[in-house]
Design a protein around this motif. Structure first.
Motif, PDB file in Angstrom:
ATOM      1  N   ILE A  41      -1.294  -7.673  -4.227  1.00 40.84           N
ATOM      2  CA  ILE A  41      -1.114  -6.294  -3.785  1.00 40.84           C
ATOM      3  C   ILE A  41       0.253  -5.846  -4.270  1.00 40.84           C
ATOM      4  O   ILE A  41       1.160  -6.674  -4.430  1.00 40.84           O
ATOM      5  N   VAL A  46       2.282  -1.049   0.047  1.00 37.77           N
ATOM      6  CA  VAL A  46       1.479  -1.660   1.113  1.00 37.77           C
ATOM      7  C   VAL A  46       0.914  -0.587   2.044  1.00 37.77           C
ATOM      8  O   VAL A  46      -0.267  -0.605   2.393  1.00 37.77           O
ATOM      9  N   PHE A  52      -4.207  -2.225   4.445  1.00 31.36           N
ATOM     10  CA  PHE A  52      -2.908  -2.189   5.135  1.00 31.36           C
ATOM     11  C   PHE A  52      -2.431  -0.772   5.440  1.00 31.36           C
ATOM     12  O   PHE A  52      -1.410  -0.576   6.086  1.00 31.36           O
ATOM     13  N   VAL A  68      -5.615  -6.760  10.746  1.00 31.15           N
ATOM     14  CA  VAL A  68      -4.889  -6.424   9.524  1.00 31.15           C
ATOM     15  C   VAL A  68      -3.438  -6.232   9.919  1.00 31.15           C
ATOM     16  O   VAL A  68      -3.116  -5.375  10.746  1.00 31.15           O
ATOM     17  N   THR A  70       0.856  -6.303   8.849  1.00 31.55           N
ATOM     18  CA  THR A  70       1.955  -6.379   7.888  1.00 31.55           C
ATOM     19  C   THR A  70       3.136  -7.071   8.551  1.00 31.55           C
ATOM     20  O   THR A  70       3.356  -6.953   9.757  1.00 31.55           O
ATOM     21  N   THR A  92      -5.713 -10.845   8.153  1.00 32.15           N
ATOM     22  CA  THR A  92      -5.394 -10.468   6.776  1.00 32.15           C
ATOM     23  C   THR A  92      -3.950 -10.004   6.791  1.00 32.15           C
ATOM     24  O   THR A  92      -3.607  -9.046   7.478  1.00 32.15           O
ATOM     25  N   THR A  94       0.028  -9.421   4.879  1.00 28.51           N
ATOM     26  CA  THR A  94       0.907  -9.328   3.712  1.00 28.51           C
ATOM     27  C   THR A  94       2.309  -8.969   4.187  1.00 28.51           C
ATOM     28  O   THR A  94       2.510  -8.569   5.326  1.00 28.51           O
ATOM     29  N   HIS A 117       1.248 -10.632  -2.156  1.00 31.11           N
ATOM     30  CA  HIS A 117       0.060 -11.444  -1.951  1.00 31.11           C
ATOM     31  C   HIS A 117      -0.572 -11.181  -0.592  1.00 31.11           C
ATOM     32  O   HIS A 117       0.111 -10.846   0.359  1.00 31.11           O
ATOM     33  N   ILE A 118      -1.879 -11.369  -0.556  1.00 31.64           N
ATOM     34  CA  ILE A 118      -2.619 -11.187   0.690  1.00 31.64           C
ATOM     35  C   ILE A 118      -3.039 -12.553   1.199  1.00 31.64           C
ATOM     36  O   ILE A 118      -3.679 -13.316   0.480  1.00 31.64           O
ATOM     37  N   LYS A 120      -5.091 -14.784   3.969  1.00 27.12           N
ATOM     38  CA  LYS A 120      -6.205 -14.670   4.914  1.00 27.12           C
ATOM     39  C   LYS A 120      -6.347 -15.963   5.700  1.00 27.12           C
ATOM     40  O   LYS A 120      -6.349 -17.041   5.117  1.00 27.12           O
TER      41      LYS A 120
END
Ligand code: CUA
Length: 153
Positions: A41, A46, A52, A68, A70, A92, A94, A117-118, A120
């Motif tokens: 990403i 973001v 996100f 989700v 951050t 998820t 980042t 990067h993501i 999971k």
């Protein structure tokens, strides 16, 4: 060039190649990056990049949730999560700035969350209680303050 010189040159070159192979030089050279095949990403965008652009918790099934999140200096967004006991939670993650950590006490969750990067992670929360969420990568002056909780009840 003298013949024995050539022999030695060949031999020493061969040795170097062998050592490089033995120490995994090749894999470093070929795939400079994180070990797993994480999705990438743009860390500058973001907030504008799905999912996100809408961080939060979503119920996606019986006892199944999607988070989700951050990570940024020095917080988790969203923080203070709450799930019913027995929930399976898909995270998820980042980072919006530097490398952070995502560690949840009393679980196996212990991940690096890198900008660009993501990450999971799926975890089932069976036992009720308050789980401490910590950043375990030094990320600056407020690193020690970077913590939140997951409440399971
Ligand atoms: Cu974020 Cu340490």
């Amino acid at each position: 060039m003298h013949r024995s010189e050539k022999v030695w040159l060949t031999l020493s070159f061969g040795m170097i190649m062998l050592f490089m192979l033995a120490t995994g030089y090749q894999s470093y050279a070929l795939e400079m990056g994180p070990p797993s095949n994480m999705e990438t990403i743009d860390p500058q965008k973001v907030d504008q990049t799905a999912p996100f652009d809408n961080p939060g918790v979503k119920q996606i099934g019986d006892n199944e949730y999607e988070v989700v999140m951050t990570l940024q200096v020095f917080s988790f967004n969203p923080g203070k999560l709450e799930f019913p006991a027995g929930s399976t939670v898909h995270f998820t993650l980042t980072s919006k700035d530097v490398v952070h950590g995502f560690q949840v006490a009393n679980t196996n969750i212990n991940a690096m969350v890198m900008p660009g990067h993501i990450q999971k992670i799926t975890q089932k929360f069976d036992k009720p209680g308050e789980y401490l969420v910590l950043c375990n990568e030094y990320c600056g002056a407020g690193h020690q303050m970077m913590a939140t909780t997951i409440t399971v009840k």
